[in-house]
Design an enzyme around this catalytic site. Structure first.
Site, PDB file in Angstrom:
ATOM      1  N   ARG A  57      66.588  29.142  18.274  1.00  0.00           N
ATOM      2  CA  ARG A  57      66.588  28.333  17.064  1.00  0.00           C
ATOM      3  C   ARG A  57      67.944  27.644  16.951  1.00  0.00           C
ATOM      4  O   ARG A  57      68.972  28.203  17.343  1.00  0.00           O
ATOM      5  CB  ARG A  57      66.323  29.185  15.816  1.00  0.00           C
ATOM      6  CG  ARG A  57      64.875  29.668  15.658  1.00  0.00           C
ATOM      7  CD  ARG A  57      63.935  28.518  15.393  1.00  0.00           C
ATOM      8  NE  ARG A  57      62.578  28.928  15.090  1.00  0.00           N
ATOM      9  CZ  ARG A  57      61.596  29.030  15.975  1.00  0.00           C
ATOM     10  NH1 ARG A  57      61.857  28.768  17.254  1.00  0.00           N
ATOM     11  NH2 ARG A  57      60.386  29.385  15.613  1.00  0.00           N
TER      12      ARG A  57
ATOM     13  N   GLU B  45      64.805  19.348  12.200  1.00  0.00           N
ATOM     14  CA  GLU B  45      63.780  18.819  13.103  1.00  0.00           C
ATOM     15  C   GLU B  45      62.697  18.121  12.278  1.00  0.00           C
ATOM     16  O   GLU B  45      62.282  18.662  11.250  1.00  0.00           O
ATOM     17  CB  GLU B  45      63.165  19.952  13.932  1.00  0.00           C
ATOM     18  CG  GLU B  45      64.168  20.626  14.876  1.00  0.00           C
ATOM     19  CD  GLU B  45      63.546  21.756  15.683  1.00  0.00           C
ATOM     20  OE1 GLU B  45      62.310  21.976  15.583  1.00  0.00           O
ATOM     21  OE2 GLU B  45      64.276  22.432  16.416  1.00  0.00           O
TER      22      GLU B  45
ATOM     23  N   HIS C   4      61.911  20.382  20.916  1.00  0.00           N
ATOM     24  CA  HIS C   4      61.287  21.665  20.562  1.00  0.00           C
ATOM     25  C   HIS C   4      59.883  21.810  21.169  1.00  0.00           C
ATOM     26  O   HIS C   4      58.895  22.055  20.475  1.00  0.00           O
ATOM     27  CB  HIS C   4      61.216  21.843  19.043  1.00  0.00           C
ATOM     28  CG  HIS C   4      61.076  23.283  18.630  1.00  0.00           C
ATOM     29  ND1 HIS C   4      61.498  23.753  17.408  1.00  0.00           N
ATOM     30  CD2 HIS C   4      60.563  24.371  19.277  1.00  0.00           C
ATOM     31  CE1 HIS C   4      61.248  25.053  17.315  1.00  0.00           C
ATOM     32  NE2 HIS C   4      60.665  25.441  18.440  1.00  0.00           N
TER      33      HIS C   4
END
Length: 330
Positions: free
Chosen positions: A242, A271, A290
């Site tokens: 993360r 994000e 991601h």
């Protein structure tokens, strides 16, 4: 016979369709689970459909995120929430859950994809591809050389399912692994294991550092300027855990100075990454949106299958395999 339990599956409209549990996918999955027939009453909707009636009636919920204020006021019959993600920090703090309710996650479904990504990332960094790409952007013919990856050293932070996948990739490449974890004790996929408080002592040995830990209050900011400074010249850095695990501003300093060989970041504090974020143009940095551990073809299928495995355990009165420790946060 007891009445069927109410199961509510809520998709997040803002997430890509890769993550959606569709009616067809649900029907196909339930068709292969005759033991569930007549024992569950399943409803499916999107979060922006506003189906508070379904949320309020559900004993079991499958989803990626719930507005916790909405959950606190509405999901009063909830006994168990299963997350389609492995990380559950977006559901914290967990005090919105009714007293005694369980939380489980989808750790384990990301391993195959994460293994491939980790192998690629280690090879890219070893071959100094971020430097080659930087030269390409500048139209500079600059030769930088590398050596075979076998025998080099990885410091791997986080030894759960994701960490194991990274370790398997590293082992296939002949890389030595020092694993870093919160609790003491060895794991079979690392050459040695140290606790988090010994992280600084092993960093100078690392040719590569990979963060694969969950985000908790204890791991937030785990990797800062002091840790980057302890990495050897030319070392590579990867974060597939993360974004808030690491101080990217400190990483930027090291990369702009040319001290570190390169970095590959799959996760960020915000994000989607805003267009004006500085990370897009940092030299020797590869930005990945991601997707490192998410299988385009089978993410939703695998997440649903894991949930139904858990549902069968739940109906049988057995422990949930992926139950989250609400105190630890994973």
């Amino acid at each position: 016979m007891s009445p069927p339990i109410r199961v509510y599956i809520e998709n997040a409209r803002a997430r890509p369709a890769v993550y959606w549990i569709t009616p067809d996918l649900l029907a196909e999955a339930l068709g292969g689970r005759p033991a569930l027939s007549g024992r569950i009453d399943v409803s499916l909707a999107f979060d922006d459909d506003g189906r508070d009636d379904l949320l309020s009636e559900a004993e079991v919920i499958l989803g990626s995120k719930v507005d916790t204020a909405r959950g606190r006021s509405t999901a009063r019959r909830l006994v168990w929430f299963h997350s389609t993600s492995a990380g559950v920090e977006n559901l914290a703090p967990f005090d919105w859950l009714p007293k005694g309710a369980q939380l489980s996650n989808s750790r384990g479904i990301h391993a195959a994809k994460a293994r491939d990504f980790a192998k690629m990332a280690l090879l890219l960094l070893n071959e100094r591809m971020p430097e080659h790409y930087e030269s390409q952007q500048k139209r500079v013919w600059r030769r930088v050389y590398s050596t075979p990856i076998a025998g080099k050293h990885l410091v791997l932070v986080g030894l759960g399912h994701l960490g194991r996948a990274v370790a398997e990739a590293a082992r296939e490449l002949g890389v030595h692994i020092t694993g870093v974890r919160r609790a003491a004790g060895a794991v079979d996929f690392a050459d040695r294991t140290v606790t988090t408080d010994a992280l600084d002592s092993v960093l100078p040995e690392a040719d590569f550092v990979v963060l694969a830990a969950p985000l908790t209050p204890q791991t937030r900011g785990l990797f800062g300027a002091a840790q980057f400074a302890r990495m050897k010249d030319g070392a590579g850095f990867v974060n597939i855990g993360r974004g808030p695990l690491a101080d990217y501003a400190a990483l930027e300093v090291e990369l702009r100075q040319g001290r570190l060989g390169g970095a590959i970041l799959d996760v960020f504090d915000t994000e989607p990454l805003p267009a004006d974020a500085p990370w897009w143009t940092v030299p020797r940095l590869i930005v990945v949106p991601h997707v490192s551990a998410d299988d385009e073809a089978r993410y939703a299928t695998n997440a649903l299958s894991l949930f139904l495995d858990h549902l069968e355990a739940y109906l049988a009165g057995k422990p949930l395999p992926n139950r989250v420790d609400l105190d630890a946060g994973y």
